[in-house]
Design an enzyme around this catalytic site. Structure first.
Site, mmCIF file in Angstrom:
data_model
loop_
_atom_site.group_PDB
_atom_site.id
_atom_site.type_symbol
_atom_site.label_atom_id
_atom_site.label_comp_id
_atom_site.label_asym_id
_atom_site.label_seq_id
_atom_site.Cartn_x
_atom_site.Cartn_y
_atom_site.Cartn_z
ATOM 1 N N LYS A 95 -57.345 25.905 -7.888
ATOM 2 C CA LYS A 95 -56.218 26.665 -8.430
ATOM 3 C C LYS A 95 -56.488 27.068 -9.877
ATOM 4 C CE LYS A 95 -53.854 23.037 -7.442
ATOM 5 N NZ LYS A 95 -52.822 22.000 -7.219
ATOM 6 N N THR B 81 -42.770 25.218 -14.997
ATOM 7 C CA THR B 81 -43.770 25.144 -13.919
ATOM 8 C C THR B 81 -43.914 23.717 -13.384
ATOM 9 O OG1 THR B 81 -45.485 24.839 -15.599
ATOM 10 C CG2 THR B 81 -45.114 27.100 -14.813
ATOM 11 N N GLY C 68 -44.043 20.942 -10.963
ATOM 12 C CA GLY C 68 -44.134 20.819 -9.499
ATOM 13 C C GLY C 68 -44.795 21.983 -8.791
ATOM 14 N N THR C 69 -45.472 22.869 -9.533
ATOM 15 C CA THR C 69 -46.121 24.016 -8.871
ATOM 16 C C THR C 69 -47.163 23.574 -7.840
ATOM 17 O OG1 THR C 69 -47.624 24.127 -10.765
ATOM 18 C CG2 THR C 69 -45.833 25.735 -10.710
ATOM 19 N N GLY C 70 -47.992 22.623 -8.244
ATOM 20 C CA GLY C 70 -49.081 22.190 -7.354
ATOM 21 C C GLY C 70 -48.546 21.520 -6.096
ATOM 22 N N CYS C 71 -47.521 20.693 -6.264
ATOM 23 C CA CYS C 71 -46.916 19.987 -5.119
ATOM 24 C C CYS C 71 -46.339 20.991 -4.123
ATOM 25 C CB CYS C 71 -45.789 19.061 -5.581
ATOM 26 S SG CYS C 71 -46.289 17.889 -6.849
HETATM 27 N N1 LIG Z 1 -47.751 30.903 -15.037
HETATM 28 C C1 LIG Z 1 -48.119 31.118 -13.777
HETATM 29 N N2 LIG Z 1 -47.909 32.327 -13.206
HETATM 30 C C2 LIG Z 1 -48.267 32.557 -11.940
HETATM 31 N N3 LIG Z 1 -48.836 31.647 -11.148
HETATM 32 C C3 LIG Z 1 -49.066 30.422 -11.643
HETATM 33 C C4 LIG Z 1 -48.721 30.087 -12.984
HETATM 34 N N4 LIG Z 1 -49.058 28.772 -13.201
HETATM 35 C C5 LIG Z 1 -49.565 28.328 -12.039
HETATM 36 N N5 LIG Z 1 -49.610 29.320 -11.101
HETATM 37 C C6 LIG Z 1 -50.039 29.197 -9.713
HETATM 38 O O1 LIG Z 1 -49.355 28.084 -9.166
HETATM 39 C C7 LIG Z 1 -50.171 27.411 -8.216
HETATM 40 C C8 LIG Z 1 -50.339 25.965 -8.645
HETATM 41 O O2 LIG Z 1 -51.368 25.914 -9.616
HETATM 42 P P1 LIG Z 1 -51.463 24.920 -10.829
HETATM 43 O O3 LIG Z 1 -52.825 25.131 -11.403
HETATM 44 O O4 LIG Z 1 -50.271 25.117 -11.713
HETATM 45 O O5 LIG Z 1 -51.333 23.551 -10.081
HETATM 46 P P2 LIG Z 1 -51.189 22.129 -10.659
HETATM 47 O O6 LIG Z 1 -51.717 22.084 -12.062
HETATM 48 O O7 LIG Z 1 -51.806 21.227 -9.653
HETATM 49 O O8 LIG Z 1 -49.640 21.860 -10.698
HETATM 50 P P3 LIG Z 1 -48.949 20.448 -11.057
HETATM 51 O O9 LIG Z 1 -48.877 20.388 -12.549
HETATM 52 O O10 LIG Z 1 -47.638 20.548 -10.403
HETATM 53 O O11 LIG Z 1 -49.817 19.343 -10.519
HETATM 54 C C9 LIG Z 1 -51.468 28.215 -8.166
HETATM 55 O O12 LIG Z 1 -51.359 29.201 -7.157
HETATM 56 C C10 LIG Z 1 -51.520 28.870 -9.526
HETATM 57 O O13 LIG Z 1 -52.331 30.019 -9.520
HETATM 58 C C1 LIG Z 2 -44.302 12.113 -8.269
HETATM 59 C C2 LIG Z 2 -45.092 13.228 -8.841
HETATM 60 N N1 LIG Z 2 -46.089 13.763 -8.104
HETATM 61 C C3 LIG Z 2 -46.826 14.783 -8.596
HETATM 62 C C4 LIG Z 2 -46.573 15.293 -9.853
HETATM 63 C C5 LIG Z 2 -47.446 16.418 -10.416
HETATM 64 O O1 LIG Z 2 -46.756 17.544 -10.680
HETATM 65 C C6 LIG Z 2 -45.498 14.714 -10.597
HETATM 66 N N2 LIG Z 2 -45.184 15.169 -11.841
HETATM 67 N N3 LIG Z 2 -44.804 13.695 -10.059
#
Ligand SMILES: Nc1ncnc2c1ncn2[C@@H]1O[C@H](COP(=O)(O)OP(=O)(O)OP(=O)(O)O)[C@@H](O)[C@H]1O
Ligand SMILES: Cc1ncc(CO)c(N)n1
Length: 270
Positions: free
Chosen positions: A176, A208, A210-213
């Site tokens: 990502k 942002t 929880g985006t990854g989850c």
């Molecule tokens: N500001 C943004 N605008 C558009 N898309 C975004 C933005 N930030 C993240 N994304 C998208 O959101 C999705 C999750 O990516 P991200 O890299 O944020 O995950 P993450 O760091 O694992 O998240 P988390 O912090 O929840 O663990 C990907 O598709 C990424 O391209």
């Molecule tokens: C419980 C939990 N899982 C994953 C993340 C990562 O976004 C978080 N902040 N909290």
């Protein structure tokens, strides 16, 4: 045929934006029946993680057996797994029940910097979980960590890293690009010897959490319904882009994404 079922194995986020809570909300939005195994309870809000209470191996095993011996799962995602002993237990049970479509979100550090995975657990993640997953979905720092600190600063390097993670045992790899800079946010999938790029406009928001989850939960839901991996990622990219576009100013810190946005608004994907 009855409703498809997706299981999340993750940590609870009391703030409601990430972890188990994000996953179940996403499953509901995507029309799959969601079940959950809680690996840790976090006392957390938009400002950060106050405390982490990992569950015992016994508690995690018991939840897994309860769900899988009766309800079963058409797909499963893992999020926060916290320790190597929990990773080993989860891997063994997923394998024993032959649960298909395992999406591994290798959650390591929360946005505020709190550790959600012990450093020594990375080896267990690589050796036990990676080989039984359908896809692993690291962000850039997580991909670097899995590759012993190798830096990843461009889409080209994301492709190289995805291939290397595949060579180290992951069936498919989705890196990502949320942590890169630029007008767009690009994710790179390496699947069956091919690269796919998923690109969306970078949204200027601090909300942002929880985006990854949410993204990995949506991928798991689509796999449960029978979509191919490239198609599941495409739908999930639309879903997360809408959720970030309409993210919520809730709390004083980094607010959550809006899980209901995809059904309410037209996507802004490129
Ligand atoms: N500001 C943004 N605008 C558009 N898309 C975004 C933005 N930030 C993240 N994304 C998208 O959101 C999705 C999750 O990516 P991200 O890299 O944020 O995950 P993450 O760091 O694992 O998240 P988390 O912090 O929840 O663990 C990907 O598709 C990424 O391209
Ligand atoms: C419980 C939990 N899982 C994953 C993340 C990562 O976004 C978080 N902040 N909290």
């Amino acid at each position: 045929m009855g409703m498809r079922k997706t299981l999340t194995i993750a940590g609870s986020d009391s703030g409601g934006g990430a972890g188990i809570q994000a996953d179940l909300k996403t499953f509901q939005e995507r029309d799959v029946f969601g079940t959950s195994v809680i690996t840790a309870i976090t006392a957390q809000n938009t400002l950060g993680v106050h405390d982490v209470y990992p569950q015992t191996v016994e508690a995690v095993r018991s939840q897994l057996n309860a769900v899988l011996s009766d309800i079963g799962a058409d797909s499963v995602k893992t999020g926060m797994l916290f320790s190597s002993e929990l990773i080993v237990a989860v891997s063994e049970i997923i394998k024993a029940y032959q649960v298909p479509n395992l999406v591994i979100d290798p959650v390591m550090i929360a946005k505020g910097g709190a550790s959600l995975l012990q450093k020594e657990a990375i080896l267990a993640l690589k050796e036990k979980l990676l080989p039984i997953g359908k896809v692993i979905t690291p962000n850039l720092p997580e991909a670097s960590e899995l590759l012993n600190g190798q830096s990843i600063r461009s889409v080209d390097e994301m492709e190289q890293a995805a291939k290397l993670l595949h060579q180290s045992g992951a069936e498919s790899v989705l890196i990502k690009g949320g942590h890169l800079e630029g007008a767009t946010s690009i994710d790179v999938l390496y699947d069956q010897g091919r690269f796919y790029h998923y690109e969306a406009k970078r949204i200027d928001t601090k909300h942002t959490h929880g985006t990854g989850c949410t993204y990995s939960a949506c991928i798991a839901a689509e796999l449960a319904k029978g979509q191919s991996l490239p198609e599941a990622v495409s739908i999930a990219k639309d879903f997360i882009t809408a959720a970030i576009t309409h993210s919520l100013s809730i709390g004083e810190g980094i607010g959550p994404t809006n899980h209901a946005a995809y059904r309410h608004f037209v996507s802004t994907r490129i």
